[in-house]
Design an enzyme around this catalytic site. Structure first.
Site, PDB file in Angstrom:
ATOM      1  CG  ASP A 255      -9.703   4.768   5.470  1.00 29.00           C
ATOM      2  OD1 ASP A 255     -10.005   3.832   6.039  1.00 29.00           O
ATOM      3  OD2 ASP A 255      -8.444   5.006   5.046  1.00 29.00           O
TER       4      ASP A 255
ATOM      5  CD1 TRP B 192      -2.683   1.871   0.466  1.00 32.47           C
ATOM      6  CD2 TRP B 192      -1.444   2.425   1.878  1.00 32.47           C
ATOM      7  NE1 TRP B 192      -3.125   3.233   0.761  1.00 32.47           N
ATOM      8  CE2 TRP B 192      -2.268   3.493   1.643  1.00 32.47           C
ATOM      9  CE3 TRP B 192      -0.411   2.689   2.970  1.00 32.47           C
ATOM     10  CZ2 TRP B 192      -2.036   4.798   2.255  1.00 32.47           C
ATOM     11  CZ3 TRP B 192      -0.249   4.014   3.785  1.00 32.47           C
ATOM     12  CH2 TRP B 192      -1.131   4.977   3.232  1.00 32.47           C
TER      13      TRP B 192
ATOM     14  CG  HIS C 261      -8.777   1.877   1.655  1.00 31.11           C
ATOM     15  ND1 HIS C 261      -7.496   1.514   1.468  1.00 31.11           N
ATOM     16  CD2 HIS C 261      -8.834   2.410   3.032  1.00 31.11           C
ATOM     17  CE1 HIS C 261      -6.725   1.569   2.582  1.00 31.11           C
ATOM     18  NE2 HIS C 261      -7.428   2.181   3.339  1.00 31.11           N
TER      19      HIS C 261
ATOM     20  CE  LYS D 255      -6.231   6.148   2.618  1.00 31.27           C
ATOM     21  NZ  LYS D 255      -5.403   5.964   3.534  1.00 31.27           N
TER      22      LYS D 255
ATOM     23  CG  ASP E 214      -8.045   2.941   9.682  1.00 31.67           C
ATOM     24  OD1 ASP E 214      -8.278   1.792   9.046  1.00 31.67           O
ATOM     25  OD2 ASP E 214      -7.612   3.798   8.882  1.00 31.67           O
TER      26      ASP E 214
ATOM     27  CG  HIS F  36      -6.147  -4.352   5.055  1.00 30.91           C
ATOM     28  ND1 HIS F  36      -5.314  -3.426   4.807  1.00 30.91           N
ATOM     29  CD2 HIS F  36      -5.411  -5.539   5.297  1.00 30.91           C
ATOM     30  CE1 HIS F  36      -4.041  -3.923   5.016  1.00 30.91           C
ATOM     31  NE2 HIS F  36      -4.266  -5.377   5.185  1.00 30.91           N
TER      32      HIS F  36
ATOM     33  CD  GLU G  88      -4.630  -1.500   1.783  1.00 30.43           C
ATOM     34  OE1 GLU G  88      -3.649  -1.967   2.413  1.00 30.43           O
ATOM     35  OE2 GLU G  88      -5.672  -1.137   2.616  1.00 30.43           O
TER      36      GLU G  88
ATOM     37  CG  ASP H  68      -8.711  -0.743   4.400  1.00 26.15           C
ATOM     38  OD1 ASP H  68      -9.702  -0.370   4.864  1.00 26.15           O
ATOM     39  OD2 ASP H  68      -7.670  -0.604   4.881  1.00 26.15           O
TER      40      ASP H  68
ATOM     41  CG  ASP I 204      -5.665  -1.364   8.138  1.00 26.55           C
ATOM     42  OD1 ASP I 204      -4.981  -0.972   9.130  1.00 26.55           O
ATOM     43  OD2 ASP I 204      -5.544  -1.126   7.165  1.00 26.55           O
TER      44      ASP I 204
END
Ligand code: RNT
Ligand code: ZN
Length: 432
Positions: free
Chosen positions: A306, A197, A274, A240, A308, A298, A238, A271, A338
């Site tokens: 985003d 990433w 993302h 985004k 997390d 993820h 990955e 992810d 993640d």
């Protein structure tokens, strides 16, 4: 330091067994075999992300601070300051998560005895303590080159940088990381997913969207031209949508990497933070898996962006995991986590997030999928809807409690007792 330590309540062993027995019968009536679900669940290995334990800091000297447009908020005391502390925290987390799970490492978690080792010179030997620990505890290892938190990433461009010297540095890093992944796979007898990433992108509207993508494609071609045994290392990329400082343009977009992965037969990493907020990853799996051999997830939770957050048992988590399970993709999807939350006990974050992904998997394994498929096949969408909704209320939690009992981890919220005890004994000694 800890706020409370009132022992939490939970069911007795007898209660768990009795509830399981009733649940087993209830599911059997629907043609669902709980024992089969339990053994399938035991086979699911999640890749726990090491970076939840120290707010994505790593151990590089000198520490460049977190870059790449990702951010951790919160200053909960007791974060791991060394690899030993991080491994101890991980041991604690794994002891509270039923089943046998993997660890996802980042290159900045190299152990170099305080020496500065350039990223393009990182070697398997810098991870020997991780490998020994993984071997001793039966964890597979996955890996990630770190293309952020570094002076040469400060412009916001790495593999797509217009300066070929900077590009070469990062190409060298990724090549070094693929052979570390291969080393992990060979040593541990289970392939490492090495996931690339990059933060590359720009805050404001670029004039030329193509040139950085062309440079990224060429850089990836150079990285993947180096032969690495796919038995031991699986390459993943990955994408985004945006990051802090890359709001207007991200070089490695979803379309970019989808095309790249299909053309090169490598893995795509999806992810959950993302994509556009109403876009569902659940719906992507069966499409992407038509064209790429395997994919990595993820699992994260974006709140408005985003962000997390720790994974909770949301509809989205359930839908995503359900698709993996009922689609028959468990052997093609590498499930990783993640998220990074520095505002709560970091071990609790790991444990709650991981247990939720497993609970989502169990709900899916207990779904009366055969019946649902039959209804769909017959065109009876009314009954399909009714059964989907009915299934949500079935006593899966009783089966989950039984699973925890079987795997000798705390049932219900009792895992918090262990976490508070550990916080008082180990984390409190670390200062803040
Ligand atoms: C960033 C990506 C990436 C990182 C880790 C630390 O948006 O999700 O996977 O979270 O590499
Ligand atoms: Zn990610």
């Amino acid at each position: 330091m800890s706020v409370i330590s009132i022992p939490t309540q939970g069911p007795s062993v007898e209660q768990v067994l009795a509830a399981y027995e009733l649940a087993r019968e209830r599911y059997a009536d629907l043609g669902v075999d709980t024992e089969q679900a339990l053994s399938a669940l035991a086979g699911i290995s999640l890749s726990l992300h090491c970076w939840q334990g120290d707010d994505v800091a790593g151990f590089e000297a000198p520490d460049a601070g977190l870059g790449g447009g990702i951010a951790v908020t919160g200053n909960y005391p007791g974060k791991a300051r060394s690899a030993e502390e991080l491994r101890a925290d991980l041991d604690m987390a794994y002891s509270l998560i039923p089943g046998n799970h993997r660890l996802n490492l980042h290159a900045i978690y190299a152990e170099t005895d305080g020496r500065r080792v350039e990223r393009d010179e990182v070697q398997p030997e810098h991870f020997s303590a991780w490998v020994e620990w993984a071997r001793a505890n039966g964890h597979g290892l996955d890996f990630n080159p770190t293309l952020f938190s570094h002076a040469l990433a400060e412009t916001g461009f790495t593999l797509s940088h217009r300066d070929s010297g900077i590009r070469q540095y990062w190409i060298g890093h990724c090549i070094a990381c693929r052979s570390i992944g291969e080393h992990f796979g060979r040593e541990l007898g289970t392939p490492s997913v090495t996931n690339i990433w990059i933060p590359d992108g720009s805050k404001d509207t670029p004039v030329d969207r193509a040139a950085p993508r062309r440079r990224l494609m060429d850089a990836l071609d150079e990285i993947f031209a180096v032969p690495v045994d796919p038995q031991h290392n699986l390459d993943a990329v990955e994408s985004k949508l945006f990051g802090l400082g890359s709001e207007s343009y991200v070089v490695g977009s979803h379309e970019f990497y989808m095309g790249y992965a299909i053309r090169n037969g490598i893995l795509v990493t999806l992810d959950s933070g993302h994509f556009h907020p109403t876009e569902s990853i659940a719906d992507k799996l069966s499409s992407v898996l038509m064209y790429v051999p395997n994919l990595a997830l993820h699992i994260s939770r974006g709140v408005r962006w985003d962000s997390d957050h720790v994974v909770t048992l949301t509809d989205e988590t359930q839908a995503m995991v359900r698709e993996v399970v009922t689609g028959g993709y468990l052997d093609r999807v590498h499930i990783g986590l993640d998220f990074f939350d520095g505002s709560i006990n970091r071990i609790a974050a790991w444990v709650v997030g991981a247990r939720n992904v497993l609970r989502a998997a169990l709900v899916a394994l207990l779904e009366p999928t055969d019946q649902l498929r039959r209804l769909e096949h017959e065109g009876d969408y009314s009954s399909r809807l009714a059964l989907f909704e009915e299934a949500k209320g079935l006593p899966w939690q009783a089966v989950w409690d039984y699973f925890c009992l079987q795997h000798e981890v705390p049932v219900g919220m009792r895992f918090m007792d262990d976490i508070w005890r550990y916080e008082a004994q180990a984390l409190a000694q670390r200062g803040s």
